[in-house]
Design a protein around this motif. Sequence first.
Motif, PDB file in Angstrom:
ATOM      1  N   SER A 151      49.290  34.455   5.064  1.00 49.12           N
ATOM      2  CA  SER A 151      48.479  33.588   5.915  1.00 49.12           C
ATOM      3  C   SER A 151      47.358  34.372   6.586  1.00 49.12           C
ATOM      4  N   ALA A 154      44.703  35.428   3.994  1.00 51.21           N
ATOM      5  CA  ALA A 154      43.880  34.294   3.572  1.00 51.21           C
ATOM      6  C   ALA A 154      42.804  33.989   4.609  1.00 51.21           C
ATOM      7  N   ARG A 155      43.183  34.005   5.892  1.00 50.90           N
ATOM      8  CA  ARG A 155      42.222  33.721   6.962  1.00 50.90           C
ATOM      9  C   ARG A 155      41.137  34.791   7.014  1.00 50.90           C
ATOM     10  N   ARG A 157      40.191  36.831   4.588  1.00 49.34           N
ATOM     11  CA  ARG A 157      39.354  36.739   3.385  1.00 49.34           C
ATOM     12  C   ARG A 157      38.290  35.658   3.550  1.00 49.34           C
ATOM     13  N   GLU A 158      38.694  34.543   4.133  1.00 54.76           N
ATOM     14  CA  GLU A 158      37.753  33.448   4.348  1.00 54.76           C
ATOM     15  C   GLU A 158      36.686  33.857   5.357  1.00 54.76           C
ATOM     16  N   GLN A 159      37.088  34.547   6.408  1.00 60.66           N
ATOM     17  CA  GLN A 159      36.128  35.031   7.403  1.00 60.66           C
ATOM     18  C   GLN A 159      35.135  35.993   6.764  1.00 60.66           C
ATOM     19  N   LYS A 160      35.632  36.867   5.912  1.00 59.86           N
ATOM     20  CA  LYS A 160      34.758  37.817   5.219  1.00 59.86           C
ATOM     21  C   LYS A 160      33.830  37.084   4.253  1.00 59.86           C
ATOM     22  N   ARG A 161      34.377  36.088   3.546  1.00 60.55           N
ATOM     23  CA  ARG A 161      33.570  35.345   2.575  1.00 60.55           C
ATOM     24  C   ARG A 161      32.404  34.639   3.251  1.00 60.55           C
ATOM     25  N   LYS A 162      32.637  34.133   4.426  1.00 55.31           N
ATOM     26  CA  LYS A 162      31.593  33.432   5.177  1.00 55.31           C
ATOM     27  C   LYS A 162      30.634  34.393   5.859  1.00 55.31           C
ATOM     28  N   ASP A 164      31.113  35.872   8.456  1.00 56.84           N
ATOM     29  CA  ASP A 164      31.142  35.541   9.876  1.00 56.84           C
ATOM     30  C   ASP A 164      31.780  36.697  10.644  1.00 56.84           C
TER      31      ASP A 164
END
Length: 200
Positions: A151, A154-155, A157-162, A164
């Motif tokens: 979990s 995943a969070r 990775r999403e922050q890095k992808r954006k 942000d």
Amino acid sequence: MELLDYLRTLVKGNPNAVELLFADNNKDDDDALHCTSWIWEELRARRRTFLTSQCAGQYVGYIGSHLARAKKLVNKNNNKNSKIVDNPQAFSKAMYHVFHKLLELRRILDGQDLHVALRGKEREFVYAIRTTQDELQGDLAPKVLLKKADSMLARLREQKRKKDFVGGGGPELSHEDVEQWCLSVRTRLLYGGGGGGKQQ
């Protein structure tokens, strides 16, 4: 390691190399660095510039590798009398690395300095995982830890992808950037610039 080789490793975002620059944040820690030089202090003054997107990517890869290793140790046998993991100590060691790097990755993405030697509740949690000799139980049970790690990763990775995140606050470093600094160090050494080592 020769200075330029180390700098190139830093540019790649290698976690072990980057964490060396932050390792003496904790002056009272037994693992803190006690000897330094003007070259090292000058490099440490630039340490946040190495907390780049590429560095974050290296942390993601490191975490994923150790997480996969931990998952391979989970026993697929549903027999209630069998252990959840075949090698509890190897599982604990892998999950220690997973959570240590997850916490540091979160700091990178939030634009904070790395701690290296964890503190407070973070330290208690991670060291409870690492120092348990038998199979982990309760909130530290293998399946609970794996779910929590998946979990968190995943969070992040999403922050890095954006994109942000603050990171080092500057553009990605190039090999040319660090080679120029290395050349300046060698020039100052040749002509007697800089300063000698000192004790902390």
